[in-house]
Design an enzyme around this catalytic site. Sequence first.
Site, PDB file in Angstrom:
ATOM      1  N   CYS A   1       0.932  -0.999   0.110  1.00  0.00           N
ATOM      2  CA  CYS A   1      -0.277   0.184   0.008  1.00  0.00           C
ATOM      3  C   CYS A   1       1.260   1.214   0.315  1.00  0.00           C
ATOM      4  O   CYS A   1      -0.403   2.417  -0.160  1.00  0.00           O
ATOM      5  CB  CYS A   1      -1.315  -0.182   0.950  1.00  0.00           C
ATOM      6  SG  CYS A   1      -2.564  -1.687   1.126  1.00  0.00           S
TER       7      CYS A   1
ATOM      8  N   HIS B   1      -3.103   6.953   3.216  1.00  0.00           N
ATOM      9  CA  HIS B   1      -3.286   5.484   2.982  1.00  0.00           C
ATOM     10  C   HIS B   1      -4.709   5.547   3.269  1.00  0.00           C
ATOM     11  O   HIS B   1      -4.513   5.815   4.797  1.00  0.00           O
ATOM     12  CB  HIS B   1      -2.331   4.147   2.813  1.00  0.00           C
ATOM     13  CG  HIS B   1      -2.464   3.479   2.307  1.00  0.00           C
ATOM     14  ND1 HIS B   1      -3.559   3.320   1.752  1.00  0.00           N
ATOM     15  CD2 HIS B   1      -2.658   2.314   3.096  1.00  0.00           C
ATOM     16  CE1 HIS B   1      -3.800   1.773   0.988  1.00  0.00           C
ATOM     17  NE2 HIS B   1      -3.674   1.143   3.068  1.00  0.00           N
TER      18      HIS B   1
ATOM     19  N   ASN C   1     -10.409   0.322   0.603  1.00  0.00           N
ATOM     20  CA  ASN C   1      -8.579   0.419   0.651  1.00  0.00           C
ATOM     21  C   ASN C   1      -8.883  -0.275  -0.666  1.00  0.00           C
ATOM     22  O   ASN C   1      -8.806  -1.018  -1.325  1.00  0.00           O
ATOM     23  CB  ASN C   1      -7.807  -0.410   2.023  1.00  0.00           C
ATOM     24  CG  ASN C   1      -6.520  -1.019   1.831  1.00  0.00           C
ATOM     25  OD1 ASN C   1      -6.417  -0.532   0.733  1.00  0.00           O
ATOM     26  ND2 ASN C   1      -6.319  -1.054   3.214  1.00  0.00           N
TER      27      ASN C   1
HETATM   28  O1  UT7 Z   1      -3.494  -1.584   3.709  1.00  0.00           O
HETATM   29  C1  UT7 Z   1      -2.772  -2.352   4.789  1.00  0.00           C
HETATM   30  C2  UT7 Z   1      -2.595  -2.301   6.272  1.00  0.00           C
HETATM   31  N1  UT7 Z   1      -4.387  -2.450   6.473  1.00  0.00           N
HETATM   32  C3  UT7 Z   1      -4.769  -2.144   7.185  1.00  0.00           C
HETATM   33  O2  UT7 Z   1      -3.960  -1.130   7.539  1.00  0.00           O
HETATM   34  C4  UT7 Z   1      -5.704  -2.957   8.147  1.00  0.00           C
HETATM   35  C5  UT7 Z   1      -5.610  -2.449   9.801  1.00  0.00           C
HETATM   36  N2  UT7 Z   1      -6.652  -2.987  10.793  1.00  0.00           N
HETATM   37  C6  UT7 Z   1      -7.576  -2.192  10.970  1.00  0.00           C
HETATM   38  O3  UT7 Z   1      -8.444  -2.008   9.772  1.00  0.00           O
HETATM   39  C7  UT7 Z   1      -9.016  -3.396  11.965  1.00  0.00           C
HETATM   40  O4  UT7 Z   1      -7.584  -3.934  12.622  1.00  0.00           O
HETATM   41  C8  UT7 Z   1      -9.765  -3.682  11.699  1.00  0.00           C
HETATM   42  C9  UT7 Z   1     -10.305  -3.007  10.682  1.00  0.00           C
HETATM   43  C10 UT7 Z   1      -9.272  -5.123  10.493  1.00  0.00           C
HETATM   44  C11 UT7 Z   1     -10.081  -4.728  12.481  1.00  0.00           C
HETATM   45  O5  UT7 Z   1     -11.165  -3.648  13.212  1.00  0.00           O
HETATM   46  P1  UT7 Z   1     -11.036  -3.944  14.940  1.00  0.00           P
HETATM   47  O6  UT7 Z   1     -11.806  -2.873  15.339  1.00  0.00           O
HETATM   48  O7  UT7 Z   1      -9.502  -4.138  14.937  1.00  0.00           O
HETATM   49  O8  UT7 Z   1     -11.836  -5.627  15.307  1.00  0.00           O
HETATM   50  P2  UT7 Z   1     -11.385  -7.305  15.835  1.00  0.00           P
HETATM   51  O9  UT7 Z   1     -10.474  -7.066  14.852  1.00  0.00           O
HETATM   52  O10 UT7 Z   1     -10.579  -6.247  17.037  1.00  0.00           O
HETATM   53  O11 UT7 Z   1     -12.763  -6.975  15.740  1.00  0.00           O
HETATM   54  C12 UT7 Z   1     -13.300  -7.122  17.063  1.00  0.00           C
HETATM   55  C13 UT7 Z   1     -14.594  -8.227  16.752  1.00  0.00           C
HETATM   56  C14 UT7 Z   1     -14.000  -9.260  16.672  1.00  0.00           C
HETATM   57  O12 UT7 Z   1     -15.685 -10.085  17.550  1.00  0.00           O
HETATM   58  P3  UT7 Z   1     -15.044 -11.107  18.814  1.00  0.00           P
HETATM   59  O13 UT7 Z   1     -14.005 -11.605  18.997  1.00  0.00           O
HETATM   60  O14 UT7 Z   1     -14.962  -9.479  19.665  1.00  0.00           O
HETATM   61  O15 UT7 Z   1     -16.728 -11.242  19.029  1.00  0.00           O
HETATM   62  C15 UT7 Z   1     -14.019  -9.306  14.913  1.00  0.00           C
HETATM   63  O16 UT7 Z   1     -14.239 -10.718  14.930  1.00  0.00           O
HETATM   64  O17 UT7 Z   1     -15.769  -7.532  15.123  1.00  0.00           O
HETATM   65  C16 UT7 Z   1     -15.547  -8.702  14.755  1.00  0.00           C
HETATM   66  N3  UT7 Z   1     -15.284  -8.550  13.446  1.00  0.00           N
HETATM   67  C17 UT7 Z   1     -16.821  -7.945  12.444  1.00  0.00           C
HETATM   68  N4  UT7 Z   1     -17.635  -8.126  12.658  1.00  0.00           N
HETATM   69  C18 UT7 Z   1     -18.633  -7.536  11.961  1.00  0.00           C
HETATM   70  C19 UT7 Z   1     -14.340  -8.778  12.211  1.00  0.00           C
HETATM   71  N5  UT7 Z   1     -14.738  -8.417  11.585  1.00  0.00           N
HETATM   72  C20 UT7 Z   1     -15.660  -7.880  10.915  1.00  0.00           C
HETATM   73  C21 UT7 Z   1     -17.546  -7.522  10.652  1.00  0.00           C
HETATM   74  N6  UT7 Z   1     -18.345  -7.168  10.488  1.00  0.00           N
HETATM   75  N7  UT7 Z   1     -16.733  -7.382   9.094  1.00  0.00           N
END
Ligand code: UT7
Length: 330
Positions: free
Chosen positions: A111, A256, A286
């Site tokens: 990215c 980005h 993204n």
């Molecule tokens: O461009 C390349 C670089 N990439 C990035 O910069 C991405 C960086 N990471 C992020 O932007 C975030 O970490 C994400 C958007 C990928 C995830 O957001 P988060 O707030 O960090 O969520 P999390 O991974 O901590 O997940 C929290 C909860 C989990 O459920 P439990 O375990 O708390 O029950 C996930 O399973 O949210 C759940 N979850 C979702 N729920 C509904 C993960 N994806 C989804 C979804 N819809 N799409």
Amino acid sequence: MGINIIGTGMFVPDVIAGNEDFARIVDTSDEWITTRTGIKTRHITNGTLNFQMGAAAAKEAVEEAGIDPQEIDMIIATTVTPDCLTPSLACLVGKELGIESAAGMDLNAACAGYVFALDVAKHYLESGEFETILIVSSEIITRMVDYSDRSTCVLFGDGAGATIVRKGEGMYSCALKGKPQGADKIFTKLPAPNNPFGKNEFDWGNDEMNAAPDYFMQMAGNEVYKFATAAMPEAVEIAAQKAGIGVSEIDMIIPHQANVRIVNTAIKRLKLPKERFYVNIQEFGNISSACIPLALAQLSHQGRLHKGDKICLVGFGAGLTYGASIFEWE
Ligand code: UT7
């Protein structure tokens, strides 16, 4: 020596997937996606190949620059989702533009690709080796998205951005960085070779990588998030220091577009007004290396970049790579 971006272009496919569309295929909701990422829609290819998207963006940039495509003597393409392993995306785009003679190569810094490519271009322009460089960043990220994985599939879209770059007279500084120990935090594996002579079982030295399916992107979202929130302000601060200016002197930051919360954290750490950061993630999601040049094209077409403005580009992604550049708009 500075850089002069004499033309910008962009292309996005016309199929648009909204958050409600994702709620029909995985266990997610508009509310979750909006509050956790800022994304509302993303454009998704409907049969247009990566090189065709890149060529469309490049043609717009050539037109805006008012040059003959034959004047382009180097093409740098950035992508993590090429149509072919060989030839390069750069050469396919050059063919599509009808260019008879130009050095073409692809650059993969994920990215952060456009920031890296611009710095490569700057050095070639400075050396006098090339005079007119096309940088085209084009991605079909949906090619490697697993639509059963809710934690990644909602994040990505397809599209392209392109710029025509020549030598400039203004200021330019750049900080390119990386953390290779995080190489397993975002990856997409290709199938192992299947040759009749050697061993065809491979050990990545990493259980997660060994277990991962081929072709589908895997991301340790939380870890990448932590990396990104620190990397973005760090790169901007180093680039500003190298330029001999304070961060507060930057007129426009084009980050980005991975997650609006990452941008908001950078806004707080850099203590800059929100209006100085360009955000379009709500519309495109993204698009990896295409995010930054696509945003540049939007801003340029909207007449929001003025001569003398100090523009900062900052990217981060798989690798882990990150980097920022600051230059004066000419
Ligand atoms: O461009 C390349 C670089 N990439 C990035 O910069 C991405 C960086 N990471 C992020 O932007 C975030 O970490 C994400 C958007 C990928 C995830 O957001 P988060 O707030 O960090 O969520 P999390 O991974 O901590 O997940 C929290 C909860 C989990 O459920 P439990 O375990 O708390 O029950 C996930 O399973 O949210 C759940 N979850 C979702 N729920 C509904 C993960 N994806 C989804 C979804 N819809 N799409």
